[in-house]
Design a protein around this motif. Structure first.
Motif, short mmCIF file in Angstrom:
data_model
loop_
_atom_site.label_atom_id
_atom_site.label_comp_id
_atom_site.label_asym_id
_atom_site.label_seq_id
_atom_site.Cartn_x
_atom_site.Cartn_y
_atom_site.Cartn_z
N THR A 100 10.06 -95.17 -65.60
CA THR A 100 9.46 -96.35 -66.23
C THR A 100 10.02 -97.63 -65.63
OG1 THR A 100 9.21 -95.12 -68.30
CG2 THR A 100 8.98 -97.49 -68.42
N SER A 252 6.87 -106.54 -71.85
CA SER A 252 6.14 -105.27 -71.76
C SER A 252 6.61 -104.45 -70.56
CB SER A 252 4.63 -105.54 -71.65
OG SER A 252 4.33 -106.35 -70.51
N SER A 255 6.34 -100.79 -71.17
CA SER A 255 5.03 -100.32 -71.62
C SER A 255 4.09 -100.17 -70.42
CB SER A 255 4.45 -101.31 -72.64
OG SER A 255 5.26 -101.38 -73.78
N PHE A 258 -0.22 -95.99 -69.81
CA PHE A 258 -0.23 -94.53 -69.66
C PHE A 258 -1.60 -93.99 -69.29
CE2 PHE A 258 -1.76 -94.96 -73.93
CZ PHE A 258 -2.54 -93.83 -74.17
N SER A 277 5.57 -93.67 -71.98
CA SER A 277 4.28 -93.61 -72.69
C SER A 277 3.58 -92.28 -72.47
CB SER A 277 3.39 -94.76 -72.25
OG SER A 277 3.23 -94.79 -70.85
N THR A 278 3.62 -91.72 -71.26
CA THR A 278 2.99 -90.42 -71.02
C THR A 278 3.78 -89.29 -71.69
OG1 THR A 278 4.18 -90.21 -68.91
CG2 THR A 278 1.96 -91.15 -68.84
N TYR A 281 2.72 -89.28 -75.22
CA TYR A 281 1.38 -88.67 -75.31
C TYR A 281 1.47 -87.14 -75.28
CZ TYR A 281 -3.13 -86.98 -73.63
OH TYR A 281 -4.29 -86.27 -73.46
N GLY A 297 8.54 -93.52 -79.10
CA GLY A 297 7.74 -94.74 -79.08
C GLY A 297 8.45 -95.91 -79.73
N ASN A 300 11.02 -97.25 -77.36
CA ASN A 300 10.36 -98.04 -76.34
C ASN A 300 10.04 -99.45 -76.84
OD1 ASN A 300 9.04 -98.48 -73.83
ND2 ASN A 300 7.07 -98.05 -74.77
N SER A 301 9.53 -99.54 -78.07
CA SER A 301 9.17 -100.84 -78.64
C SER A 301 10.40 -101.72 -78.88
CB SER A 301 8.42 -100.64 -79.97
OG SER A 301 7.23 -99.91 -79.77
#
Length: 324
Positions: A100, A252, A255, A258, A277-278, A281, A297, A300-301
């Motif tokens: 990332t 971002s 982010s 994805f 992100s992937t 998912y 997630g 990440n945020s």
């Protein structure tokens, strides 16, 4: 006596807060009467953020629970930071974090200056018809469906694609580029620049129109050429816009989109293509590990929020431009 004075100060502070709040309500009512139309226009925007952004925040509780769909969020067992610890201790943590950051930083280094440079070049075009043609052609990729774009990228980078053909002309070997892990980041970044560079110039072209033209005339009188005018007038003139866009970009950083990566990658290149992100998912929608993916997630945020606040503080410290 001390207790009495403390009580009196608390009462006064409460009274001042109540007075401020009442004054605020009065001002809001007056402003609402004057700008009813603007408030009515704002209501759909407010409803959108409440329903689709603030409402789903309740689901973040899943990150701290062993979520079972049959029990619901409130009925599932509380596990605290177990999901976060499992993620931090897993093999995938450093891989997805590294990928990332590599993709984000590479895209920032090469992708962020691209629309600025293109805007400066377009601004120097004097023929309005040619200028409009350049703008239209550079904007077009932005309006192409991402699925179509990814299909084009796969076709161009296949062993029978145009890029492989060009490589063979220079003595190279035709291969499917997206089957090799080392090729994913260059393919992703270059295609992203092609798709977004034209659209990104809009805000910079708008900022360029706000520069006082008399400054260029004065610089020409002093003997400054185009390059010096760009360095000392144009770039400083759009620097506040550049800083604001950079701060937003920093917010971002983790982010990475994805959708595009999912459409391009395959298990053979997970070592460089799999990002946070992937990973969320796959864990959430393919393996049904809802709590685990929610924890990833949320991590990440939080990191994105920290980067945004840090970038804004640095911008405020070293320049006069900031988001708040």
């Amino acid at each position: 006596m001390l207790n009495v004075s403390k009580k009196n100060s608390k009462i006064k502070s409460k009274e001042t807060l109540a007075a401020r709040f009442s004054n605020f309500i009065v001002l809001v009512r007056k402003d609402f009467k004057l700008n009813k139309g603007l408030y009515l226009m704002f209501l759909p925007v407010l409803a959108f953020y409440l329903v689709f952004h603030y409402g789903p925040m309740y689901g973040l509780i899943m990150a701290f629970k062993d979520f079972q769909p049959t029990k619901g969020i409130s009925g599932s067992d509380w596990v605290g930071f177990k999901n976060f610890i499992d993620f931090f201790q897993s093999f995938y943590f450093w891989r997805v974090l590294k990928n990332t950051l590599v993709i984000s930083i590479t895209n920032l280094i090469f992708g962020f200056p691209a629309p600025i440079i293109l805007a400066l070049l377009i601004n120097e075009i004097r023929n309005k018809y040619f200028k409009s043609a350049v703008q239209s052609i550079s904007y077009m990729p932005h309006f192409i469906s991402l699925v179509v774009v990814c299909g084009m990228i796969k076709d161009f980078t296949s062993d029978t694609g145009v890029i492989s053909y060009i490589i063979t002309l220079f003595g190279g070997q035709a291969t499917t580029l997206l089957n090799e892990a080392r090729n994913f980041v260059p393919v992703y970044v270059i295609s992203d620049i092609w798709q977004t560079v034209g659209w990104g110039t809009i805000i910079y072209l708008a900022a360029l129109t706000g520069i006082d033209q008399e400054l260029y005339e004065a610089a020409q009188v002093d003997g400054a050429g185009k390059w010096k005018q760009t360095l000392h007038i144009t770039i400083p003139g759009i620097m506040p816009t550049i800083i604001i866009m950079l701060v937003l970009r920093m917010g971002s950083m983790l982010s990475v989109g994805f959708e595009k990566i999912i459409l391009l990658y395959n298990p053979a290149i997970y070592s460089t293509a799999d990002v946070i992100s992937t990973f969320v998912y796959r864990k959430g929608l393919q393996e049904f590990a809802f709590s685990y993916s929610a924890a990833v997630g949320l991590f990440n945020s939080v990191i994105n929020f920290i980067l945004l606040v840090t970038a804004n503080k640095l911008s405020k410290k070293f320049s006069d431009s900031s988001l708040w």
